[in-house]
Scaffold this motif. Sequence first.
Motif, PDB file in Angstrom:
ATOM      1  N   GLN A 232       9.698  97.658  17.580  1.00 19.58           N
ATOM      2  CA  GLN A 232       9.678  96.239  17.195  1.00 19.58           C
ATOM      3  C   GLN A 232       9.174  96.071  15.764  1.00 19.58           C
ATOM      4  O   GLN A 232       9.690  95.235  15.009  1.00 19.58           O
ATOM      5  N   LYS A 233       8.170  96.852  15.390  1.00 17.67           N
ATOM      6  CA  LYS A 233       7.616  96.766  14.032  1.00 17.67           C
ATOM      7  C   LYS A 233       8.648  97.177  12.999  1.00 17.67           C
ATOM      8  O   LYS A 233       8.827  96.507  11.969  1.00 17.67           O
ATOM      9  N   ARG A 234       9.358  98.277  13.272  1.00 16.75           N
ATOM     10  CA  ARG A 234      10.395  98.721  12.338  1.00 16.75           C
ATOM     11  C   ARG A 234      11.503  97.685  12.217  1.00 16.75           C
ATOM     12  O   ARG A 234      12.003  97.416  11.116  1.00 16.75           O
ATOM     13  N   ALA A 235      11.887  97.087  13.337  1.00 20.56           N
ATOM     14  CA  ALA A 235      12.958  96.088  13.329  1.00 20.56           C
ATOM     15  C   ALA A 235      12.535  94.850  12.546  1.00 20.56           C
ATOM     16  O   ALA A 235      13.331  94.283  11.783  1.00 20.56           O
ATOM     17  N   ALA A 236      11.298  94.427  12.715  1.00 17.70           N
ATOM     18  CA  ALA A 236      10.800  93.245  12.003  1.00 17.70           C
ATOM     19  C   ALA A 236      10.768  93.509  10.496  1.00 17.70           C
ATOM     20  O   ALA A 236      11.111  92.626   9.687  1.00 17.70           O
ATOM     21  N   GLU A 237      10.371  94.712  10.095  1.00 15.79           N
ATOM     22  CA  GLU A 237      10.339  95.071   8.674  1.00 15.79           C
ATOM     23  C   GLU A 237      11.751  95.112   8.104  1.00 15.79           C
ATOM     24  O   GLU A 237      11.987  94.661   6.970  1.00 15.79           O
ATOM     25  N   TYR A 238      12.691  95.660   8.880  1.00 16.86           N
ATOM     26  CA  TYR A 238      14.089  95.714   8.428  1.00 16.86           C
ATOM     27  C   TYR A 238      14.652  94.308   8.293  1.00 16.86           C
ATOM     28  O   TYR A 238      15.364  93.986   7.323  1.00 16.86           O
ATOM     29  N   LEU A 239      14.331  93.445   9.244  1.00 19.62           N
ATOM     30  CA  LEU A 239      14.806  92.069   9.230  1.00 19.62           C
ATOM     31  C   LEU A 239      14.288  91.337   7.993  1.00 19.62           C
ATOM     32  O   LEU A 239      15.005  90.541   7.379  1.00 19.62           O
ATOM     33  N   ARG A 241      13.597  92.686   5.160  1.00 24.72           N
ATOM     34  CA  ARG A 241      14.270  93.217   3.970  1.00 24.72           C
ATOM     35  C   ARG A 241      15.648  92.586   3.759  1.00 24.72           C
ATOM     36  O   ARG A 241      16.013  92.259   2.628  1.00 24.72           O
ATOM     37  N   ILE A 242      16.420  92.443   4.821  1.00 24.50           N
ATOM     38  CA  ILE A 242      17.783  91.915   4.664  1.00 24.50           C
ATOM     39  C   ILE A 242      17.790  90.393   4.572  1.00 24.50           C
ATOM     40  O   ILE A 242      18.744  89.801   4.067  1.00 24.50           O
ATOM     41  N   GLY A 243      16.750  89.735   5.082  1.00 24.43           N
ATOM     42  CA  GLY A 243      16.663  88.285   4.996  1.00 24.43           C
ATOM     43  C   GLY A 243      17.395  87.567   6.123  1.00 24.43           C
ATOM     44  O   GLY A 243      18.307  88.124   6.756  1.00 24.43           O
ATOM     45  N   GLU A 244      16.999  86.328   6.373  1.00 21.63           N
ATOM     46  CA  GLU A 244      17.566  85.546   7.482  1.00 21.63           C
ATOM     47  C   GLU A 244      19.041  85.235   7.258  1.00 21.63           C
ATOM     48  O   GLU A 244      19.843  85.227   8.191  1.00 21.63           O
ATOM     49  N   GLU A 245      19.415  84.975   6.016  1.00 19.85           N
ATOM     50  CA  GLU A 245      20.814  84.618   5.737  1.00 19.85           C
ATOM     51  C   GLU A 245      21.741  85.791   6.047  1.00 19.85           C
ATOM     52  O   GLU A 245      22.795  85.614   6.681  1.00 19.85           O
ATOM     53  N   GLU A 246      21.352  86.986   5.604  1.00 18.37           N
ATOM     54  CA  GLU A 246      22.176  88.167   5.880  1.00 18.37           C
ATOM     55  C   GLU A 246      22.198  88.492   7.369  1.00 18.37           C
ATOM     56  O   GLU A 246      23.227  88.882   7.914  1.00 18.37           O
ATOM     57  N   ALA A 247      21.050  88.288   8.037  1.00 16.33           N
ATOM     58  CA  ALA A 247      20.985  88.540   9.478  1.00 16.33           C
ATOM     59  C   ALA A 247      21.921  87.609  10.228  1.00 16.33           C
ATOM     60  O   ALA A 247      22.631  88.028  11.159  1.00 16.33           O
ATOM     61  N   ALA A 248      21.946  86.338   9.828  1.00 18.71           N
ATOM     62  CA  ALA A 248      22.826  85.363  10.470  1.00 18.71           C
ATOM     63  C   ALA A 248      24.291  85.722  10.229  1.00 18.71           C
ATOM     64  O   ALA A 248      25.141  85.584  11.123  1.00 18.71           O
ATOM     65  N   ARG A 249      24.602  86.167   9.005  1.00 19.87           N
ATOM     66  CA  ARG A 249      25.987  86.555   8.696  1.00 19.87           C
ATOM     67  C   ARG A 249      26.438  87.717   9.566  1.00 19.87           C
ATOM     68  O   ARG A 249      27.550  87.726  10.102  1.00 19.87           O
ATOM     69  N   ARG A 250      25.553  88.709   9.719  1.00 18.69           N
ATOM     70  CA  ARG A 250      25.891  89.872  10.538  1.00 18.69           C
ATOM     71  C   ARG A 250      26.041  89.483  12.007  1.00 18.69           C
ATOM     72  O   ARG A 250      26.898  90.025  12.710  1.00 18.69           O
ATOM     73  N   CYS A 277      14.824  89.534  16.558  1.00 18.70           N
ATOM     74  CA  CYS A 277      15.479  88.633  15.595  1.00 18.70           C
ATOM     75  C   CYS A 277      15.959  87.330  16.222  1.00 18.70           C
ATOM     76  O   CYS A 277      16.244  86.369  15.510  1.00 18.70           O
ATOM     77  N   GLY A 278      16.064  87.302  17.550  1.00 23.05           N
ATOM     78  CA  GLY A 278      16.450  86.062  18.233  1.00 23.05           C
ATOM     79  C   GLY A 278      17.942  85.817  18.302  1.00 23.05           C
ATOM     80  O   GLY A 278      18.375  84.822  18.891  1.00 23.05           O
ATOM     81  N   HIS A 279      18.756  86.697  17.720  1.00 26.65           N
ATOM     82  CA  HIS A 279      20.205  86.520  17.772  1.00 26.65           C
ATOM     83  C   HIS A 279      20.761  87.139  19.063  1.00 26.65           C
ATOM     84  O   HIS A 279      20.177  88.057  19.635  1.00 26.65           O
ATOM     85  N   GLU A 280      21.886  86.624  19.488  1.00 24.91           N
ATOM     86  CA  GLU A 280      22.546  87.158  20.684  1.00 24.91           C
ATOM     87  C   GLU A 280      23.375  88.371  20.272  1.00 24.91           C
ATOM     88  O   GLU A 280      24.607  88.378  20.342  1.00 24.91           O
ATOM     89  N   THR A 281      22.641  89.422  19.889  1.00 29.43           N
ATOM     90  CA  THR A 281      23.284  90.615  19.332  1.00 29.43           C
ATOM     91  C   THR A 281      22.707  91.899  19.932  1.00 29.43           C
ATOM     92  O   THR A 281      22.890  92.987  19.370  1.00 29.43           O
ATOM     93  N   PHE A 282      21.996  91.767  21.057  1.00 30.94           N
ATOM     94  CA  PHE A 282      21.402  92.950  21.674  1.00 30.94           C
ATOM     95  C   PHE A 282      22.450  93.627  22.545  1.00 30.94           C
ATOM     96  O   PHE A 282      22.900  93.071  23.554  1.00 30.94           O
TER      97      PHE A 282
END
Length: 327
Positions: A232-239, A241-250, A277-282
């Motif tokens: 979870q810590k690694r995922a939060a750090e990665y998130l 780095r890429i930012g919310e806008e890029e995460a939403a685009r992906r 990240c809260g997205h329906e992407t798991f």
Amino acid sequence: MLGVKNLPAPALKVAYLSRVAHGTMLSMKDQRAEEFARCAVVLAAQLRETRRESVVAAGPEEQADPFAAPAPTGDDPFAPAMAGREGIFDQALSNGLAAIVAFEWPGKESDRNRRVLSASALLQVIEKHIPATDGIVLVPDQHPMPQIPQGDSDSLFQAPRLSSHTRIDVSTLQNGIEASQAARHGRGVGGLQHRHIEALLALDGHRSLGVMGEEQQDRIQQTAQREDAASQKRAAEYLERIGEEEAARRAENVANPYAYHPKHNPDGHDLDTCPVCGHETFCVEGLDPVFGQVVYGQCLVCTYTRTPGAAEDEAFTKHLRSIMDDG
């Protein structure tokens, strides 16, 4: 103060076990069993590591049980890199033997001043009551456990039946005590061998002990919790780095590689919500192997990975909470 429902998993388990025990303190018998298990499981894990290279199997299902093989009799020093192994062995043996003697012959585990006897003296007490044959004492179970039907599937609450007797290899254990004394008392290096550890682990079959399984499960649970927290810590750090806008685009462009298909993938699952990240992407690879309630897999956006062990741990925590809520 935190309510029971908000307790973390380890504290929740302690609270549940305390409720089961009606809030009573651990008895001396329970303390000895607990100390035996805590030390014996450490030695068992190290024994497994020292034998891993010698075990050859075609697949995980055929992996040999390291404790089922005949005990080596040659010069096989046990875990030479494991610091303090002699002290751990002595602590486990002393507590295990004290628990067995106190159960079988109450009061004989102590001297006139109520001091618990040494491991060597406890072995002598056992031999006095049950003579050894070729250095082996078989302590019969005077109170056989009832036959409990076992289900077809694995369960956290299923355990192997105890044997009708406990095998105490007095000769090997006494040799192990002698082999550990030099290192424990600053007179040289220790000489523990695999056979000493195997003789120690055999004590867990006695009715006063039988606790290694629970201790091992606790260690597995703690490992799963640490790995999940790190993921979870690694995922939060990665998130971050890429930012919310890029995460939403992906998230908008994600494709489910394990999607259900009646012919090509009948065991597939829909994407689930990622707890990081809260997205329906798991991307769901399966459900926890015991309760079948918590999914495991990996998020296709933040890369958070939940293992089957972590999923089982979370499902077990939910199960405990439901029991406590109904209590």
